[in-house]
Design an enzyme around this catalytic site. Structure first.
Site, PDB file in Angstrom:
ATOM      1  N   HIS A  31      16.053  23.026  36.405  1.00 55.99           N
ATOM      2  CA  HIS A  31      17.152  22.384  37.152  1.00 55.99           C
ATOM      3  C   HIS A  31      18.524  22.886  36.704  1.00 55.99           C
ATOM      4  O   HIS A  31      19.542  22.446  37.234  1.00 55.99           O
ATOM      5  CB  HIS A  31      17.099  20.857  36.999  1.00 55.99           C
ATOM      6  CG  HIS A  31      15.875  20.242  37.628  1.00 55.99           C
ATOM      7  ND1 HIS A  31      15.548  20.435  38.948  1.00 55.99           N
ATOM      8  CD2 HIS A  31      14.891  19.456  37.099  1.00 55.99           C
ATOM      9  CE1 HIS A  31      14.414  19.788  39.223  1.00 55.99           C
ATOM     10  NE2 HIS A  31      13.991  19.199  38.117  1.00 55.99           N
TER      11      HIS A  31
ATOM     12  N   ASP B  51       3.807  17.985  36.640  1.00 56.74           N
ATOM     13  CA  ASP B  51       4.022  16.630  37.137  1.00 56.74           C
ATOM     14  C   ASP B  51       3.475  16.431  38.545  1.00 56.74           C
ATOM     15  O   ASP B  51       3.716  15.408  39.157  1.00 56.74           O
ATOM     16  CB  ASP B  51       5.507  16.263  37.071  1.00 56.74           C
ATOM     17  CG  ASP B  51       6.404  17.432  37.404  1.00 56.74           C
ATOM     18  OD1 ASP B  51       5.889  18.464  37.872  1.00 56.74           O
ATOM     19  OD2 ASP B  51       7.619  17.316  37.193  1.00 56.74           O
TER      20      ASP B  51
END
Lengths: 436, 554
Positions: free
Chosen positions: A111, A239
């Site tokens: 990110h 995830d």
């Protein structure tokens, strides 16, 4: 047992570092993964070797990011070691010490965008980008494909490579309308100089093994075959697992292993994944076995329930529809009306740093260029730093872009409202940071 | 007074020492067909010469090593229960390997109960084949010993001996646990009858000293304790040699020890005056084990390494084809090259010369060049193996930011070289390693001295999980309840006390904490408990009171 591929694994769990004591990015995160790898005797298998990370240098970061106000202010040693773990993985491959490498490190990085003011989405520096640019710095301009299999859109990596025609960025993620960071839609396809080199594959919530593997077989592999990269990098977020506490997918450990076998990345770099007891030990073990070319048929989560994890037919239909759209995007992109080479194109970006609560308003301008990635100019007005102007002359820049970048840099020194001036000059290996 | 005994390939040596040095020593030929007779004959002779009774006897024998290498072991029933991961059949060992369904996870929670029917079937199959010795091993058994205990209980009526995986300690490594438990069960009977015979023999001589064996980590273990862990006695020979060097030389700080033999050169690393222990365990016969050992490596270069010459250069080893020509061999070896260069005077110099001349003729090269090149190639190979080992020690992975930023590195200041060819190679070693190469005077019974002066060593792991409310010391088969206030400090103290209970003989001053960590386990944003891991060990060393005498001797 003997590994079919020589696999180097860099394990750096950063047992003494956390964002905060109860944050998902905490000391405990890779503890049970390490327990599982040890109990399996993974590092006794001939062909699998554990390596220590290196510590990335300030220059390794400065070659990629505009860190504001400077590299030291937005990184901790842990970030430099995590990035250094990825660099070590790359070094193993480039020096021929391993056929494949897995950087099992934290904290993650996907990110982190081109301009860094702090931490967003648990990331400060983009460890894959630091690694890739380290490779290019030492081994020349390589064609590199990044396949981001984290459940969250790899918006940082996308931002960094938005204009780079030599980097193909493919992100598989839970649809941004339902999950942080909210981006990664089909129509995000890259800048004018690298159009359709950014490919987003937003997946509906509750996508299971079937959906992920469908996408790998029918989208990712055909695109990779066309792009023909020198290296394939997997941003291996874990995830998508059905037990992850902050996402909504149904992917399994064996699915992850199968994905890796099909994708066959040269390097995998750990990204997110916060089901630290129920998923990570098994997913990581599966990725290691698959990358090493070993049997993982006996691997499954203790609470694995095939019935419960079956993908809903509606999800399957949605994925099939989306598949065609993505293939169109890559193979027959609807090119926008880009202006002629030599002119600048601008876009405005608002970037929010969820972890550090920073807001940043950017105007990003790139010179339209058919010969290189194009000189890049970013004006950043953030809530915590003085206004900054950032200029990048990309690796392999053509004479015109290099000249334009240097000229703008000199103009800015003479006058301008920006108080921070940064220059990444890749051809000349100059990384400047001035307060003006 | 202490007695040290070392069974070597050719001779079995025994020595009696006291704080003033060597009292007496003997050498008898080793009879590989009957190790017991070699051991007893050496013991008899050396005790005959001793003026007063000895208080302790330390044995370094090749009994278990040879039994395993030669396959002179009894069949073992191996029962494993395995949770998900690598398929357990990849870890198959022996001819009676059974997988019993059942699983524990990494925290020791039972994921799948043990399958009683499969367990019964495995037990019956072993009974039908007359198997009496067993290894029972569960994945993650150091986190929960229940499945191993159930398997052992099911075999109780038919087994003479059961090795349970958790008895081998708390380190996580399922394949190594299986292998080590198998080895242990395979040599248990042979070892115990040997131990009985030695005890009986000494009793007949009218003495009952403290009996201990030497282990591959350079430390001792009481004979009584080793009866259920005979695998601990494998590969003690190189350790005896290393301990001999540390006794006879004033080894301080960081150093490298070389034992240059006929076939190979063994390398060990000393940190702060003490041999460094390997984090895993020793490799044996192509398999990795949990048997603690020194950091070491071995390369196939020694005095008898065969030389081959071509226009491109001379190669040394890796094979051996009998002794050097100077001692009646048929092909020139490294030792012949040393003889030719005037570095040694072993056997017939004439034979060495003719061998080297023939080798040089074959490659149309100058004899002296070929001989010098052989010596420098051998030393270069040793140098690069030493460098690689030191790099491996320093590159050992670490898992905290602190250790990355402040790495503990070893920087060897001295090189100690022993063994037949060491003296001949000393100049070449000095030019490769620099001026700090020491070649101590050869000592006829150095390995036996190494065994005599060694002190007890052991390692122990403690695991606690305050959410589950348990603490375990697998090595001691200890499993007890803890409450949520149990903390790292308590765990360290429990581990320390556990370790002391294992080495009751002499209280050690230096317990080393290899690992001491406590992690908060967070669930749903709240503290669920702590997971605590402590590993401590006693590193090998020399009984202080014996040191000064030996350093005078050398």
């Amino acid at each position: 047992m003997r590994a079919g591929n020589r696999l180097g694994v860099i394990v750096f769990p950063a047992f003494d570092w956390a964002i905060s004591p109860t944050h998902p990015e905490r000391q405990e995160r890779l503890l049970y993964t390490q327990d599982q790898l040890r109990e399996e005797g993974i590092f006794d298998i001939p062909g699998i070797t554990e390596y220590k990370p290196e510590i990335a240098s300030v220059e390794d970061v400065a070659r990629v990011h505009f860190c504001i106000p400077d590299v030291a202010s937005v990184t901790t040693e842990s970030h430099l070691i995590s990035a250094g773990g990825a660099v070590r993985a790359a070094r193993l491959i480039m020096e021929g010490q391993a056929d494949k490498a897995f950087a099992l490190v934290r904290p993650p990085g996907h990110h982190a965008m081109k301009v860094v003011h702090g931490n967003r989405g648990f990331c400060n520096v983009n460890i894959e980008a630091v690694m890739i640019e380290w490779i290019r710095e030492h081994y020349g301009q390589k064609r590199i494909a990044i396949v981001d299999t984290d459940c969250h859109h790899g918006d940082g990596t996308q931002d960094i490579y938005w204009h780079d025609p030599n980097t193909l960025f493919i992100s598989l993620h839970q649809d941004g309308r339902t999950l942080y960071p909210g981006s990664g839609h089909l129509e995000e396809l890259g800048g004018p100089n690298a159009f359709a080199k950014t490919i987003n594959i937003p997946l509906p919530p509750m996508t299971g093994d079937e959906g992920f593997l469908h996408v790998i077989d029918n989208i990712v592999i055909p695109i990779l075959n066309d792009f023909r990269p020198d290296l394939v990098i997997n941003s291996a977020g874990q995830d998508n697992h059905y037990s992850d506490p902050i996402t909504n997918m149904l992917f399994t450990a064996r699915g992850y292993a199968l994905l890796n076998e099909k994708l066959s990345p040269d390097i995998a770099v750990l990204e997110g994944g916060y089901s630290i007891q129920g998923a990570l030990p098994y997913v990581n073990c599966g990725i290691v076995l698959a990358m090493a070319g070993l049997d993982y048929s006996f691997l499954r989560e203790p609470d694995h329930d095939a019935q419960r994890l079956r993908q809903d037919p509606r999800v399957t239909r949605q994925i099939r529809l989306m598949t065609d759209a993505v293939l169109e995007n890559y193979f027959r992109p609807k090119r926008k009306d880009f202006p002629d080479p030599g002119t600048f194109i601008s876009r405005r970006k608002r970037i929010f740093y969820d972890t550090d609560m920073i807001a940043d308003e950017q105007v990003e301008s790139v010179m339209r260029c058919s010969e290189c990635a194009g000189v890049l100019i970013i004006e950043s007005d953030s809530s915590i730093n003085p206004p900054a102007l950032c200029i990048e002359i990309p690796l392999g820049a053509c004479a015109r872009c290099r000249e334009a970048g240097l000229q703008r840099h000199e103009q800015q020194l003479a006058r301008g409202r920006h108080r921070i001036l940064q220059l990444i000059n890749r051809p000349d290996k100059i990384y400047e940071n001035r307060s003006v | 007074m202490r007695l040290g005994l070392d069974v070597g390939g050719t001779h079995t040596d025994a020595v009696i020492i006291d704080t003033s040095g060597i009292v007496c020593s003997v050498k008898v030929p080793t009879d590989h067909g009957n190790l017991l007779s070699s051991v007893m004959s050496a013991l008899n002779s050396v005790l005959d010469a001793a003026p007063t009774p000895v208080s302790a006897v330390h044995l370094s024998t090749t009994l278990t090593t040879n039994a395993l290498l030669e396959g002179k072991t009894e069949p073992v029933g191996v029962l494993v229960s395995s949770g998900p991961g690598i398929h357990p059949l990849h870890h198959r060992i022996g001819d009676a390997f059974f997988v019993v369904d059942g699983a524990m996870d990494h925290r020791g929670a039972e994921v799948l109960p043990l399958d009683a029917a499969q367990l019964g079937h495995a037990a019956n199959a072993c009974k039908e084949r007359g198997i009496r010795s067993f290894a029972v091993v569960g994945k993650f058994s150091p986190r929960n010993t229940m499945h191993e205990k159930l398997m052992a209980a099911a075999l109780a009526g038919q087994a003479d001996f059961v090795t349970s995986g958790h008895m081998l300690g708390g380190r996580l490594n399922f394949p190594r646990r299986i292998t080590t438990a198998y080895f242990n069960a395979a040599v248990w009977r042979t070892y115990n009858s040997f131990a009985d015979a030695v005890e009986e023999g000494l009793r007949k001589l009218g003495i009952q000293p403290d009996l201990a064996i030497l282990k591959a980590d350079g430390g001792t273990m009481p004979l009584a304790a080793s009866r259920s862990l005979p695998v601990q006695s494998i590969l003690s020979g190189p350790a005896a040699s290393i301990m001999g060097i540390t006794a006879l030389c004033d080894v301080q700080g960081d150093a490298v020890l070389l034992d240059i033999g006929g076939t190979s050169t063994d390398i060990a690393v000393v940190a702060g005056g003490t041999p460094l222990l390997a984090p895993g365990g020793i490799g044996f016969n192509g398999r990795q084990t949990l048997v603690r050992a020194m950091v070491s490596s071995s390369l196939a270069v020694g005095g008898d390494s065969v030389l081959r010459a071509s226009a491109g250069g001379v190669s040394v080893g890796p094979d051996r084809c009998g002794p050097c020509m100077a001692l009646g061999g048929s092909v020139p070896t490294l030792m012949d090259a040393c003889n030719y260069c005037g570095l040694s005077h072993v056997g017939s110099l004439e034979a060495s010369r003719s061998g080297m001349e023939a080798l040089a003729r074959l490659s149309h090269r100058d004899v002296a060049d070929v001989a010098r090149e052989a010596v420098s190639r051998a030393v270069a190979a040793i140098k690069s193996a030493v460098d690689a080992l030191v790099v491996a020690v320093n590159e050992k992975p670490v898992y905290t930011v602190r250790e990355m930023l402040h790495p503990e590195r070893i920087a060897p200041k001295k090189i100690y070289a022993v063994g037949g060819p060491a003296h001949a190679l000393s100049d070449a070693l000095s030019s490769a390693f620099g001026p700090n190469v020491v070649v101590p005077r050869q000592h006829a019974v150095a390995n036996a001295i190494g065994a005599a002066i060694a002190r007890p060593t052991c390692g122990l792991e403690l695991y606690a999980d305050t959410e589950r409310g348990v603490k375990l010391i697998p090595h001691l088969s200890l499993s007890a309840k803890v409450d949520r206030s149990y903390a790292l400090e308590h765990a360290k103290e429990d581990a320390r006390r556990g370790l002391l209970s294992l080495v009751a003989a002499e209280s050690p001053t230096d317990i080393e904490l290899v690992e001491a960590s406590s992690f908060n386990m967070i669930q749903g944003g709240r503290l669920a408990g702590k997971t605590i891991r402590v590993q401590c060990q006693i590193r090998p060393g020399i009984e202080e009171s014996y040191l000064p005498a030996f350093r005078r001797e050398s």
